[in-house]
Design a protein around this motif. Sequence first.
Motif, PDB file in Angstrom:
ATOM      1  N   ARG A   1      32.621  53.804  38.817  1.00  0.00           N
ATOM      2  CA  ARG A   1      33.382  53.777  40.061  1.00  0.00           C
ATOM      3  C   ARG A   1      33.485  55.193  40.599  1.00  0.00           C
ATOM      4  O   ARG A   1      33.357  56.158  39.837  1.00  0.00           O
ATOM      5  CB  ARG A   1      34.784  53.226  39.807  1.00  0.00           C
ATOM      6  N   PRO A   2      33.769  55.334  41.868  1.00  0.00           N
ATOM      7  CA  PRO A   2      33.929  56.681  42.412  1.00  0.00           C
ATOM      8  C   PRO A   2      35.063  57.410  41.675  1.00  0.00           C
ATOM      9  O   PRO A   2      36.094  56.819  41.356  1.00  0.00           O
ATOM     10  CB  PRO A   2      34.309  56.436  43.868  1.00  0.00           C
ATOM     11  N   SER A   3      34.819  58.688  41.379  1.00  0.00           N
ATOM     12  CA  SER A   3      35.842  59.486  40.697  1.00  0.00           C
ATOM     13  C   SER A   3      35.748  60.926  41.187  1.00  0.00           C
ATOM     14  O   SER A   3      34.938  61.250  42.045  1.00  0.00           O
ATOM     15  CB  SER A   3      35.648  59.411  39.183  1.00  0.00           C
ATOM     16  N   LEU A   4      36.594  61.771  40.624  1.00  0.00           N
ATOM     17  CA  LEU A   4      36.608  63.176  41.034  1.00  0.00           C
ATOM     18  C   LEU A   4      35.334  63.889  40.605  1.00  0.00           C
ATOM     19  O   LEU A   4      34.780  63.613  39.545  1.00  0.00           O
ATOM     20  CB  LEU A   4      37.798  63.897  40.398  1.00  0.00           C
ATOM     21  N   THR A   5      34.931  64.832  41.418  1.00  0.00           N
ATOM     22  CA  THR A   5      33.836  65.706  41.012  1.00  0.00           C
ATOM     23  C   THR A   5      34.412  66.746  40.056  1.00  0.00           C
ATOM     24  O   THR A   5      35.637  66.892  39.935  1.00  0.00           O
ATOM     25  CB  THR A   5      33.224  66.430  42.223  1.00  0.00           C
ATOM     26  N   VAL A   6      33.548  67.482  39.368  1.00  0.00           N
ATOM     27  CA  VAL A   6      34.011  68.540  38.466  1.00  0.00           C
ATOM     28  C   VAL A   6      34.834  69.554  39.257  1.00  0.00           C
ATOM     29  O   VAL A   6      35.902  69.979  38.807  1.00  0.00           O
ATOM     30  CB  VAL A   6      32.811  69.234  37.771  1.00  0.00           C
ATOM     31  N   GLU A   7      34.388  69.922  40.428  1.00  0.00           N
ATOM     32  CA  GLU A   7      35.112  70.896  41.246  1.00  0.00           C
ATOM     33  C   GLU A   7      36.495  70.383  41.634  1.00  0.00           C
ATOM     34  O   GLU A   7      37.475  71.125  41.597  1.00  0.00           O
ATOM     35  CB  GLU A   7      34.305  71.265  42.499  1.00  0.00           C
ATOM     36  N   GLN A   8      36.595  69.123  42.010  1.00  0.00           N
ATOM     37  CA  GLN A   8      37.891  68.556  42.372  1.00  0.00           C
ATOM     38  C   GLN A   8      38.828  68.519  41.163  1.00  0.00           C
ATOM     39  O   GLN A   8      40.008  68.843  41.266  1.00  0.00           O
ATOM     40  CB  GLN A   8      37.720  67.144  42.930  1.00  0.00           C
ATOM     41  N   ALA A   9      38.301  68.109  40.018  1.00  0.00           N
ATOM     42  CA  ALA A   9      39.127  67.997  38.821  1.00  0.00           C
ATOM     43  C   ALA A   9      39.644  69.356  38.368  1.00  0.00           C
ATOM     44  O   ALA A   9      40.774  69.481  37.907  1.00  0.00           O
ATOM     45  CB  ALA A   9      38.332  67.336  37.697  1.00  0.00           C
ATOM     46  N   LEU A  10      38.821  70.397  38.506  1.00  0.00           N
ATOM     47  CA  LEU A  10      39.208  71.726  38.039  1.00  0.00           C
ATOM     48  C   LEU A  10      39.829  72.595  39.119  1.00  0.00           C
ATOM     49  O   LEU A  10      40.204  73.733  38.857  1.00  0.00           O
ATOM     50  CB  LEU A  10      37.981  72.437  37.451  1.00  0.00           C
ATOM     51  N   SER A  11      39.985  72.071  40.332  1.00  0.00           N
ATOM     52  CA  SER A  11      40.484  72.888  41.441  1.00  0.00           C
ATOM     53  C   SER A  11      41.898  73.422  41.199  1.00  0.00           C
ATOM     54  O   SER A  11      42.242  74.493  41.673  1.00  0.00           O
ATOM     55  CB  SER A  11      40.444  72.088  42.748  1.00  0.00           C
ATOM     56  N   GLY A  12      42.730  72.735  40.467  1.00  0.00           N
ATOM     57  CA  GLY A  12      44.089  73.198  40.222  1.00  0.00           C
ATOM     58  C   GLY A  12      44.277  73.833  38.856  1.00  0.00           C
ATOM     59  O   GLY A  12      45.402  74.179  38.488  1.00  0.00           O
ATOM     60  N   ALA A  13      43.196  74.007  38.125  1.00  0.00           N
ATOM     61  CA  ALA A  13      43.302  74.571  36.775  1.00  0.00           C
ATOM     62  C   ALA A  13      43.611  76.061  36.856  1.00  0.00           C
ATOM     63  O   ALA A  13      43.000  76.787  37.639  1.00  0.00           O
ATOM     64  CB  ALA A  13      42.000  74.355  36.011  1.00  0.00           C
ATOM     65  N   PRO A  14      44.561  76.541  36.026  1.00  0.00           N
ATOM     66  CA  PRO A  14      44.847  77.969  36.012  1.00  0.00           C
ATOM     67  C   PRO A  14      43.634  78.791  35.583  1.00  0.00           C
ATOM     68  O   PRO A  14      43.384  79.863  36.113  1.00  0.00           O
ATOM     69  CB  PRO A  14      45.970  78.117  34.989  1.00  0.00           C
ATOM     70  N   GLU A  15      42.891  78.263  34.619  1.00  0.00           N
ATOM     71  CA  GLU A  15      41.672  78.934  34.163  1.00  0.00           C
ATOM     72  C   GLU A  15      40.627  77.884  33.838  1.00  0.00           C
ATOM     73  O   GLU A  15      40.943  76.777  33.439  1.00  0.00           O
ATOM     74  CB  GLU A  15      41.934  79.752  32.890  1.00  0.00           C
ATOM     75  N   ARG A  16      39.393  78.274  34.002  1.00  0.00           N
ATOM     76  CA  ARG A  16      38.301  77.377  33.639  1.00  0.00           C
ATOM     77  C   ARG A  16      37.201  78.170  32.996  1.00  0.00           C
ATOM     78  O   ARG A  16      37.088  79.384  33.167  1.00  0.00           O
ATOM     79  CB  ARG A  16      37.805  76.588  34.832  1.00  0.00           C
ATOM     80  N   GLU A  17      36.403  77.479  32.220  1.00  0.00           N
ATOM     81  CA  GLU A  17      35.247  78.082  31.569  1.00  0.00           C
ATOM     82  C   GLU A  17      34.077  77.146  31.829  1.00  0.00           C
ATOM     83  O   GLU A  17      33.967  76.089  31.217  1.00  0.00           O
ATOM     84  CB  GLU A  17      35.519  78.225  30.073  1.00  0.00           C
ATOM     85  N   GLY A  18      33.248  77.497  32.788  1.00  0.00           N
ATOM     86  CA  GLY A  18      32.165  76.607  33.179  1.00  0.00           C
ATOM     87  C   GLY A  18      32.725  75.353  33.806  1.00  0.00           C
ATOM     88  O   GLY A  18      33.523  75.404  34.731  1.00  0.00           O
ATOM     89  N   ASP A  19      32.328  74.227  33.254  1.00  0.00           N
ATOM     90  CA  ASP A  19      32.791  72.938  33.769  1.00  0.00           C
ATOM     91  C   ASP A  19      33.954  72.376  32.964  1.00  0.00           C
ATOM     92  O   ASP A  19      34.182  71.166  32.950  1.00  0.00           O
ATOM     93  CB  ASP A  19      31.628  71.924  33.752  1.00  0.00           C
ATOM     94  N   ARG A  20      34.709  73.244  32.279  1.00  0.00           N
ATOM     95  CA  ARG A  20      35.807  72.775  31.436  1.00  0.00           C
ATOM     96  C   ARG A  20      37.086  73.555  31.714  1.00  0.00           C
ATOM     97  O   ARG A  20      37.055  74.677  32.206  1.00  0.00           O
ATOM     98  CB  ARG A  20      35.441  72.944  29.965  1.00  0.00           C
ATOM     99  N   PHE A  21      38.211  72.929  31.364  1.00  0.00           N
ATOM    100  CA  PHE A  21      39.484  73.630  31.406  1.00  0.00           C
ATOM    101  C   PHE A  21      39.481  74.671  30.298  1.00  0.00           C
ATOM    102  O   PHE A  21      38.979  74.423  29.206  1.00  0.00           O
ATOM    103  CB  PHE A  21      40.662  72.665  31.149  1.00  0.00           C
ATOM    104  N   LYS A  22      40.056  75.843  30.566  1.00  0.00           N
ATOM    105  CA  LYS A  22      40.203  76.846  29.523  1.00  0.00           C
ATOM    106  C   LYS A  22      41.687  76.890  29.162  1.00  0.00           C
ATOM    107  O   LYS A  22      42.540  77.073  30.012  1.00  0.00           O
ATOM    108  CB  LYS A  22      39.742  78.225  30.004  1.00  0.00           C
TER     109      LYS A  22
END
Length: 99
Positions: free
Chosen positions: A69-90
């Motif tokens: 089903r339609p879901s968030l893109t990686v960019e949308q999912a990580l847009s509010g993350a304080p830190e990220r490492e590549g395509d993951r939350f840090k």
Amino acid sequence: MSEISTDLVRHLAGLARIDLSEAEVESLTGELAQIVESIAKVSEVATPDVVATSHPIPLSNVFRDDEVRPSLTVEQALSGAPEREGDRFKVASILDEEQ
């Protein structure tokens, strides 16, 4: 007469490394005695001709097909993350070990 005594409760608390006050020992002695008595009552009626049940009402699982089903893109999912490492939350390490 109950098999549970204050000495037994103190002994069990010691084995579990739980520090109980005298009031807690007294309270738990009564509560554990009630539990043992309740189990004994159930054991009296649990005869070989009584079928064991895990639930009084039959249950069945409802399964559905897995569908993409339609879901968030990686960019949308990580847009509010304080830190990220590549395509993951840090996140900060919670263990003293490196993985």
